[in-house]
Design an enzyme around this catalytic site. Structure first.
Site, PDB file in Angstrom:
ATOM      1  N   THR A 257       0.877   8.594  -7.116  1.00  0.00           N
ATOM      2  CA  THR A 257       2.146   8.198  -6.491  1.00  0.00           C
ATOM      3  C   THR A 257       3.299   8.467  -7.456  1.00  0.00           C
ATOM      4  O   THR A 257       4.328   9.034  -7.080  1.00  0.00           O
ATOM      5  CB  THR A 257       2.109   6.702  -6.100  1.00  0.00           C
ATOM      6  OG1 THR A 257       1.049   6.511  -5.160  1.00  0.00           O
ATOM      7  CG2 THR A 257       3.415   6.243  -5.495  1.00  0.00           C
TER       8      THR A 257
ATOM      9  N   ASN B 131      -6.391  12.546   3.362  1.00  0.00           N
ATOM     10  CA  ASN B 131      -7.135  11.309   3.079  1.00  0.00           C
ATOM     11  C   ASN B 131      -7.578  10.565   4.329  1.00  0.00           C
ATOM     12  O   ASN B 131      -8.493   9.754   4.276  1.00  0.00           O
ATOM     13  CB  ASN B 131      -6.291  10.366   2.217  1.00  0.00           C
ATOM     14  CG  ASN B 131      -4.955  10.054   2.853  1.00  0.00           C
ATOM     15  OD1 ASN B 131      -4.173  10.945   3.138  1.00  0.00           O
ATOM     16  ND2 ASN B 131      -4.694   8.803   3.113  1.00  0.00           N
TER      17      ASN B 131
ATOM     18  N   GLN C  76      -7.166  14.060  -2.936  1.00  0.00           N
ATOM     19  CA  GLN C  76      -8.503  14.129  -2.333  1.00  0.00           C
ATOM     20  C   GLN C  76      -9.168  15.474  -2.623  1.00  0.00           C
ATOM     21  O   GLN C  76     -10.393  15.555  -2.693  1.00  0.00           O
ATOM     22  CB  GLN C  76      -8.427  13.895  -0.813  1.00  0.00           C
ATOM     23  CG  GLN C  76      -7.810  12.556  -0.409  1.00  0.00           C
ATOM     24  CD  GLN C  76      -8.701  11.354  -0.731  1.00  0.00           C
ATOM     25  OE1 GLN C  76      -9.913  11.479  -0.939  1.00  0.00           O
ATOM     26  NE2 GLN C  76      -8.100  10.166  -0.774  1.00  0.00           N
TER      27      GLN C  76
ATOM     28  N   SER D 226      -5.167  11.979  -9.097  1.00  0.00           N
ATOM     29  CA  SER D 226      -5.451  10.568  -9.370  1.00  0.00           C
ATOM     30  C   SER D 226      -6.925  10.404  -9.720  1.00  0.00           C
ATOM     31  O   SER D 226      -7.787  10.903  -8.993  1.00  0.00           O
ATOM     32  CB  SER D 226      -5.121   9.760  -8.115  1.00  0.00           C
ATOM     33  OG  SER D 226      -5.270   8.397  -8.372  1.00  0.00           O
ATOM     34  N   ALA D 227      -7.207   9.701 -10.823  1.00  0.00           N
ATOM     35  CA  ALA D 227      -8.604   9.624 -11.302  1.00  0.00           C
ATOM     36  C   ALA D 227      -9.500   8.737 -10.448  1.00  0.00           C
ATOM     37  O   ALA D 227     -10.712   8.959 -10.378  1.00  0.00           O
ATOM     38  CB  ALA D 227      -8.617   9.118 -12.744  1.00  0.00           C
ATOM     39  N   HIS D 228      -8.904   7.751  -9.785  1.00  0.00           N
ATOM     40  CA  HIS D 228      -9.782   6.765  -9.130  1.00  0.00           C
ATOM     41  C   HIS D 228     -10.419   7.260  -7.831  1.00  0.00           C
ATOM     42  O   HIS D 228     -11.184   6.542  -7.197  1.00  0.00           O
ATOM     43  CB  HIS D 228      -9.062   5.420  -8.934  1.00  0.00           C
ATOM     44  CG  HIS D 228      -7.999   5.379  -7.880  1.00  0.00           C
ATOM     45  ND1 HIS D 228      -8.215   4.836  -6.643  1.00  0.00           N
ATOM     46  CD2 HIS D 228      -6.702   5.769  -7.893  1.00  0.00           C
ATOM     47  CE1 HIS D 228      -7.091   4.888  -5.944  1.00  0.00           C
ATOM     48  NE2 HIS D 228      -6.165   5.447  -6.680  1.00  0.00           N
TER      49      HIS D 228
ATOM     50  N   THR E 178       3.836   4.450 -23.783  1.00  0.00           N
ATOM     51  CA  THR E 178       2.682   4.631 -24.674  1.00  0.00           C
ATOM     52  C   THR E 178       1.456   5.035 -23.876  1.00  0.00           C
ATOM     53  O   THR E 178       1.131   4.419 -22.860  1.00  0.00           O
ATOM     54  CB  THR E 178       2.418   3.323 -25.458  1.00  0.00           C
ATOM     55  OG1 THR E 178       3.623   3.001 -26.173  1.00  0.00           O
ATOM     56  CG2 THR E 178       1.269   3.475 -26.426  1.00  0.00           C
TER      57      THR E 178
ATOM     58  N   CYS F  78      -1.663  -3.900  12.550  1.00  0.00           N
ATOM     59  CA  CYS F  78      -1.472  -4.853  13.636  1.00  0.00           C
ATOM     60  C   CYS F  78      -0.104  -5.502  13.463  1.00  0.00           C
ATOM     61  O   CYS F  78       0.160  -6.125  12.448  1.00  0.00           O
ATOM     62  CB  CYS F  78      -2.578  -5.891  13.601  1.00  0.00           C
ATOM     63  SG  CYS F  78      -2.545  -6.925  15.042  1.00  0.00           S
TER      64      CYS F  78
HETATM   65  N1  PLP Z   1      -2.218  10.958  -1.900  1.00  0.00           N
HETATM   66  C1  PLP Z   1      -3.382  10.795  -1.273  1.00  0.00           C
HETATM   67  C2  PLP Z   1      -3.877  11.869  -0.349  1.00  0.00           C
HETATM   68  C3  PLP Z   1      -4.160   9.652  -1.490  1.00  0.00           C
HETATM   69  O1  PLP Z   1      -5.329   9.509  -0.847  1.00  0.00           O
HETATM   70  C4  PLP Z   1      -3.674   8.673  -2.385  1.00  0.00           C
HETATM   71  C5  PLP Z   1      -4.416   7.421  -2.584  1.00  0.00           C
HETATM   72  O2  PLP Z   1      -4.549   6.626  -1.692  1.00  0.00           O
HETATM   73  C6  PLP Z   1      -2.451   8.899  -3.041  1.00  0.00           C
HETATM   74  C7  PLP Z   1      -1.747  10.042  -2.766  1.00  0.00           C
HETATM   75  C8  PLP Z   1      -1.897   7.918  -4.026  1.00  0.00           C
HETATM   76  O3  PLP Z   1      -2.674   7.934  -5.209  1.00  0.00           O
HETATM   77  P1  PLP Z   1      -2.551   6.772  -6.291  1.00  0.00           P
HETATM   78  O4  PLP Z   1      -3.420   5.658  -5.809  1.00  0.00           O
HETATM   79  O5  PLP Z   1      -3.047   7.350  -7.574  1.00  0.00           O
HETATM   80  O6  PLP Z   1      -1.124   6.401  -6.368  1.00  0.00           O
END
Ligand code: PLP
Length: 375
Positions: free
Chosen positions: A70, A148, A176, A196-198, A233, A323
């Site tokens: 992000t 995603n 993704q 993004s690493a996660h 840092t 919702c």
């Molecule tokens: N873009 C896509 C396609 C994603 O799936 C995500 C995560 O949900 C993001 C951006 C944002 O990544 P981050 O969680 O590292 O901010």
């Protein structure tokens, strides 16, 4: 628990967690400090960034480590807006919130943004992109490479040269795609990309912007970290964690993806065998899509209720819907695809991983079929 929300986040591998702990123990100093321990930390940092760059076909100087994709996307988009405030930016109608809401913020500051529609599979309409490139003086085209919510992989090999032919830059949301595709930045030839690493079994809170635009301004100001492109840092443990997760992903890439595709097929076949009325949103399996992003729409079903019932059976999925005041608001992406009215409110995303077994996916298919039969 059966965790089927890997497109939202993945569990770091054991080795990644060990490396992070070991890094925190071995390198307690600030990498910017000029004493011996600081120099050691800086050396480890540079080595790790070099390893990441080499694995991705990039140069170390082109990687800006960030706290998330992000943040990387914010830097890419705000950076371009700052450089070219009077030019147009182009994106699609199916972007992740990181891109969509950053561009909406840019619009609210007077920026001009064109939103290109997609076809029924979520592929952006290249003819519309071309028209926009012909009509406006464009600084940047920012697109989600692999989606995603619906798994669609955009035709970037056509799009990138087209955009470059009009003298504009390309930014790709590769969150993704990095996780599930074999990526070489040199061959890809995008100008910027967010990572993004996660999403590939690395830690949360760490990502990067791949950047080849020389004069891209920083988003976060402060010390001269990351060659003056991103102050703060450096989190060496998370960077080493990201490096290891990427290394493991590359080693196992083919095996992981073959397993993901196989088990995706089992889920779909189980639902079909039970005569469940559903649509797989996005392109069919085996075509240009991620196989771990299975967005399924069930006819005349309330997705929130279905996800809640699945959760009570220990099966964790996500819904793209929200919702509001008792009304289900389906995902804007599904609306952009034109998903049929009878199906759109019954959409869940099943996002498994390479460790999800065939038996698990068959079980999930059977549970869904029973629940839908009962609703
Ligand atoms: N873009 C896509 C396609 C994603 O799936 C995500 C995560 O949900 C993001 C951006 C944002 O990544 P981050 O969680 O590292 O901010």
């Amino acid at each position: 628990m059966i965790y089927l929300d890997n497109a939202a986040s993945t569990k770091p591998t054991q080795k990644t967690m060990e490396i992070m702990k070991e890094t925190m123990e071995r390198f307690p100093a600030n990498p910017s400090s000029t004493h011996t321990m600081g120099i050691q930390a800086k050396k480890a940092l540079n080595q790790s960034k070099q390893a990441i760059a080499s694995m991705l076909g990039a140069e170390r100087k082109n990687l800006i480590i960030t706290s998330s994709a992000t943040e990387a996307t914010n830097q890419a988009l705000f950076g371009m807006f700052k450089r070219y405030p009077n030019k147009t930016m182009i994106t699609s109608t199916v972007e992740h919130a990181a891109t969509k809401n950053t561009l909406k913020a840019i619009e609210s500051m007077g920026g001009h943004v064109i939103w290109i529609p997609v076809d029924n599979d979520g592929l952006i309409l290249i003819s519309e992109l071309k028209k926009a490139l012909e009509t406006y003086d464009v600084s940047l085209v920012s697109l989600i490479y692999a989606h995603n919510e619906i798994g669609t992989i955009q035709e970037v090999n056509t799009i990138i040269p087209l955009v470059h032919a009009y003298g504009a830059y390309v930014h790709l949301d590769m969150v993704q795609s990095i996780a599930h595709m074999d990526i070489d930045f040199t061959k890809l030839n995008a100008d910027m990309a967010s990572v993004s690493a996660h999403k590939f079994h690395g830690p949360r809170g760490i990502g990067m912007l791949y950047n080849k635009v020389d004069d891209l301004p920083p988003l976060i100001h402060g010390g001269g970290h990351e060659n003056g492109k991103r102050a703060g840092t450096e989190d060496l443990a998370s960077i080493k964690g990201m490096e290891n997760a990427l290394h493991e992903k590359r080693l196992e890439h083919e095996k992981r993806e073959a397993s993901i595709k196989h088990t995706a097929r089992i889920l779909l076949d189980t639902l079909k065998a039970k005569s469940v009325d559903f649509i797989l949103n996005g392109p069919p399996l085996g075509t240009n899509r991620l196989n771990n992003v299975l967005n399924l729409s069930f006819k005349d079903i309330d997705s929130q209720t279905l996800a809640f019932e699945l959760s009570s059976e220990g099966i964790l999925v996500s819904t793209g819907s929200a919702c509001s005041s008792g009304e289900i608001i389906a995902s804007p992406t599904l609306h952009a695809l034109g998903v049929d009215h009878d199906y759109i409110e019954g959409s869940i995303r099943i996002s498994h991983n390479h460790e999800t077994t065939a038996q698990t996916m068959q079980h999930v298919g059977n549970v869904i079929a029973n629940m839908i039969g009962e609703q």
